[in-house]
Design a protein around this motif. Structure first.
Motif, PDB file in Angstrom:
ATOM      1  N   PHE A 172       0.836  -1.202   0.000  1.00 37.01           N
ATOM      2  CA  PHE A 172       0.000   0.000   0.000  1.00 37.01           C
ATOM      3  C   PHE A 172       0.868   1.248   0.000  1.00 37.01           C
ATOM      4  O   PHE A 172       1.928   1.281   0.646  1.00 37.01           O
ATOM      5  CB  PHE A 172      -0.916   0.030   1.239  1.00 37.01           C
ATOM      6  CG  PHE A 172      -1.917  -1.078   1.292  1.00 37.01           C
ATOM      7  CD1 PHE A 172      -1.912  -1.988   2.338  1.00 37.01           C
ATOM      8  CD2 PHE A 172      -2.869  -1.229   0.292  1.00 37.01           C
ATOM      9  CE1 PHE A 172      -2.824  -3.022   2.382  1.00 37.01           C
ATOM     10  CE2 PHE A 172      -3.795  -2.269   0.335  1.00 37.01           C
ATOM     11  CZ  PHE A 172      -3.770  -3.164   1.378  1.00 37.01           C
ATOM     12  N   VAL A 173       0.398   2.284  -0.688  1.00 35.91           N
ATOM     13  CA  VAL A 173       1.061   3.584  -0.734  1.00 35.91           C
ATOM     14  C   VAL A 173       0.204   4.589   0.019  1.00 35.91           C
ATOM     15  O   VAL A 173      -0.999   4.732  -0.272  1.00 35.91           O
ATOM     16  CB  VAL A 173       1.256   4.053  -2.192  1.00 35.91           C
ATOM     17  CG1 VAL A 173       1.847   5.462  -2.242  1.00 35.91           C
ATOM     18  CG2 VAL A 173       2.150   3.074  -2.950  1.00 35.91           C
ATOM     19  N   PRO A 191      -3.439  -0.307  -8.318  1.00 38.84           N
ATOM     20  CA  PRO A 191      -4.889  -0.039  -8.310  1.00 38.84           C
ATOM     21  C   PRO A 191      -5.492  -0.278  -6.927  1.00 38.84           C
ATOM     22  O   PRO A 191      -5.179  -1.245  -6.246  1.00 38.84           O
ATOM     23  CB  PRO A 191      -5.433  -1.047  -9.327  1.00 38.84           C
ATOM     24  CG  PRO A 191      -4.396  -2.121  -9.408  1.00 38.84           C
ATOM     25  CD  PRO A 191      -3.082  -1.460  -9.169  1.00 38.84           C
ATOM     26  N   ARG A 192      -6.361   0.665  -6.531  1.00 42.01           N
ATOM     27  CA  ARG A 192      -7.058   0.571  -5.234  1.00 42.01           C
ATOM     28  C   ARG A 192      -6.089   0.343  -4.076  1.00 42.01           C
ATOM     29  O   ARG A 192      -6.422  -0.268  -3.076  1.00 42.01           O
ATOM     30  CB  ARG A 192      -8.088  -0.581  -5.256  1.00 42.01           C
ATOM     31  CG  ARG A 192      -9.303  -0.306  -6.108  1.00 42.01           C
ATOM     32  CD  ARG A 192     -10.335  -1.425  -5.979  1.00 42.01           C
ATOM     33  NE  ARG A 192     -11.610  -1.034  -6.574  1.00 42.01           N
ATOM     34  CZ  ARG A 192     -12.709  -1.801  -6.573  1.00 42.01           C
ATOM     35  NH1 ARG A 192     -12.668  -2.994  -5.980  1.00 42.01           N
ATOM     36  NH2 ARG A 192     -13.830  -1.408  -7.133  1.00 42.01           N
ATOM     37  N   SER A 193      -4.856   0.873  -4.239  1.00 42.98           N
ATOM     38  CA  SER A 193      -3.842   0.647  -3.195  1.00 42.98           C
ATOM     39  C   SER A 193      -3.088   1.906  -2.809  1.00 42.98           C
ATOM     40  O   SER A 193      -2.080   1.832  -2.114  1.00 42.98           O
ATOM     41  CB  SER A 193      -2.838  -0.413  -3.686  1.00 42.98           C
ATOM     42  OG  SER A 193      -3.490  -1.627  -3.985  1.00 42.98           O
ATOM     43  N   ILE A 194      -3.548   3.070  -3.278  1.00 38.95           N
ATOM     44  CA  ILE A 194      -2.907   4.338  -2.946  1.00 38.95           C
ATOM     45  C   ILE A 194      -3.929   5.211  -2.228  1.00 38.95           C
ATOM     46  O   ILE A 194      -5.070   5.367  -2.698  1.00 38.95           O
ATOM     47  CB  ILE A 194      -2.390   5.084  -4.195  1.00 38.95           C
ATOM     48  CG1 ILE A 194      -1.505   4.178  -5.052  1.00 38.95           C
ATOM     49  CG2 ILE A 194      -1.596   6.333  -3.777  1.00 38.95           C
ATOM     50  CD1 ILE A 194      -1.019   4.823  -6.347  1.00 38.95           C
ATOM     51  N   PHE A 195      -3.538   5.755  -1.080  1.00 39.06           N
ATOM     52  CA  PHE A 195      -4.466   6.506  -0.231  1.00 39.06           C
ATOM     53  C   PHE A 195      -3.851   7.856   0.108  1.00 39.06           C
ATOM     54  O   PHE A 195      -2.625   8.010   0.121  1.00 39.06           O
ATOM     55  CB  PHE A 195      -4.754   5.718   1.055  1.00 39.06           C
ATOM     56  CG  PHE A 195      -5.328   4.367   0.800  1.00 39.06           C
ATOM     57  CD1 PHE A 195      -4.493   3.296   0.498  1.00 39.06           C
ATOM     58  CD2 PHE A 195      -6.694   4.168   0.802  1.00 39.06           C
ATOM     59  CE1 PHE A 195      -5.021   2.033   0.233  1.00 39.06           C
ATOM     60  CE2 PHE A 195      -7.225   2.912   0.530  1.00 39.06           C
ATOM     61  CZ  PHE A 195      -6.390   1.845   0.250  1.00 39.06           C
ATOM     62  N   ASN A 196      -4.719   8.816   0.389  1.00 40.56           N
ATOM     63  CA  ASN A 196      -4.264  10.155   0.748  1.00 40.56           C
ATOM     64  C   ASN A 196      -5.116  10.678   1.905  1.00 40.56           C
ATOM     65  O   ASN A 196      -6.307  10.349   2.011  1.00 40.56           O
ATOM     66  CB  ASN A 196      -4.403  11.103  -0.452  1.00 40.56           C
ATOM     67  CG  ASN A 196      -3.993  12.525  -0.092  1.00 40.56           C
ATOM     68  OD1 ASN A 196      -2.883  12.765   0.372  1.00 40.56           O
ATOM     69  ND2 ASN A 196      -4.923  13.469  -0.286  1.00 40.56           N
TER      70      ASN A 196
END
Ligand SMILES: Nc1nc2c(c(=O)[nH]1)N[C@@H](CN(C=O)c1ccc(C(=O)N[C@@H](CCC(=O)O)C(=O)O)cc1)CN2
Ligand SMILES: NCC(=O)N[C@@H]1O[C@H](COP(=O)([O-])[O-])[C@@H](O)[C@H]1O
Length: 304
Positions: A172-173, A191-196
């Motif tokens: 995850f990022v 995909p669906r693995s980067i969050f802010n």
């Protein structure tokens, strides 16, 4: 509990009627011995009265013993299953920062303390001397510079960044105060693995130009009575990805941008650790209309 209650019923001194016994024995105990004691019990019931009485006394003792063995065997199986319950693989995290990195520090500390089933394996920044990079250096976390610019000619290109994250086997990022646009190459690679985390209640007060104190100034100027952090999935544009979690804080009549920022930041730290813990325990689920939800750890039937 159901298995135990089945066996506690089975092990009582009362002889369970054959129809119920067969159900209990067949569904609750896989051992053939208890089936044979059931079988033995029914065979002796058709013999003469005396033999039958003695036999049934003996058989009651046998079936109680059999039952005890079955209970021990079943509890061994259950405890074995609990020991061998597959634990969720510990996740590998990349965190992106541009500034002080207080969210990064909260997440790292939660990983170290065991509140998060993950590890920060690499820090990415566009400012090699920022607070987050200095903290990472102190903790022995590798620091990677991105993106490549005239000021940072040794920084990575987008393709190089993807390769580096792959080599660190990142799952995850997490963006935490990172102020540059994440390139489409990285978004497609994860995909669906980067969050802010964003310091307002998106979709309000987000997008290009909305970062740091600028966000809180805009919130105060708008007269909004509430603000708070949003954690969202990252897509190609600033702050337009699917919202995953939010918390609300009041905006007070005489708040300065700094006071509001500080109030929101306290909730950011809690929310990002909570969401990262859910990510690392595979507790993100998708509603049929495409809205992501977090599955409650305490009650898996509940989502929020
Ligand atoms: N592809 C995406 N990249 C990034 C996102 C995103 O949602 N999608 N979120 C941002 C974080 N962010 C808000 O949460 C944000 C950061 C920066 C800006 C912005 O306007 N930046 C300025 C440059 C600022 C600077 O260099 O000091 C700009 O682009 O002109 C808006 C929102 C991280 N990346
Ligand atoms: N739009 C992006 C943005 O404004 N992010 C905000 O930058 C701060 C970073 O603080 P930190 O470096 O102490 O975690 C945080 O408040 C975060 O929400």
């Amino acid at each position: 509990m159901e298995t135990q209650s089945l066996f506690s019923g089975f092990c009582s001194n009362s002889v369970i009627p054959s129809s119920k016994t067969s159900r209990n024995l067949l569904c609750s105990s896989p051992s053939s011995q208890s089936y044979s004691s059931y079988f033995l019990q029914s065979k002796y019931r058709v013999s003469f009265r005396r033999q039958c009485f003695l036999a049934s006394q003996r058989l009651r003792a046998v079936s109680r013993l059999e039952c005890k063995k079955s209970v021990e065997k079943v509890s061994d199986v259950i405890s074995g299953m609990e020991d061998s319950k597959p634990s969720v693989k510990r996740k590998r995290l990349a965190v992106f920062v541009s500034g002080g990195g207080s969210n990064f520090r909260s997440i790292h500390q939660a990983c170290v303390e065991g509140a998060v089933n993950g590890d920060v394996v690499v820090l990415v920044t566009n400012k090699h001397a920022c607070g987050g990079a200095l903290y990472a250096g102190d903790k022995g976390i590798p620091v990677v510079l991105f993106p490549k610019t005239k000021d940072e000619p040794d920084a990575l290109s987008s393709d190089d960044l993807v390769n580096v994250l792959r080599r660190f086997e990142v799952d995850f990022v997490l963006l935490a105060g990172y102020l540059k646009l994440i390139p489409v190459e990285l978004i497609r690679a994860y995909p669906r693995s980067i969050f802010n985390i964003h310091p307002s209640l998106l979709p309000a007060f987000g997008g290009k130009g909305y970062y740091g104190l600028k966000v809180h100034k805009a919130v105060i100027a708008s007269g909004a009575r509430y603000s708070g952090p949003t954690i969202h999935f990252v897509d190609e544009h600033y702050d337009t990805g699917r919202i995953l979690a939010q918390r609300v804080v009041p905006v007070l009549a005489n708040d300065s941008p700094e006071e509001l920022a500080a109030r929101v930041l306290v909730e950011e730290h809690k929310l990002y650790v909570e969401v990262t813990a859910a990510l690392c325990e595979d507790r993100i689920v998708w509603r049929e209309d495409g809205v992501p939800l977090i599955q409650s750890k305490e009650n898996p039937e509940e989502c929020y």
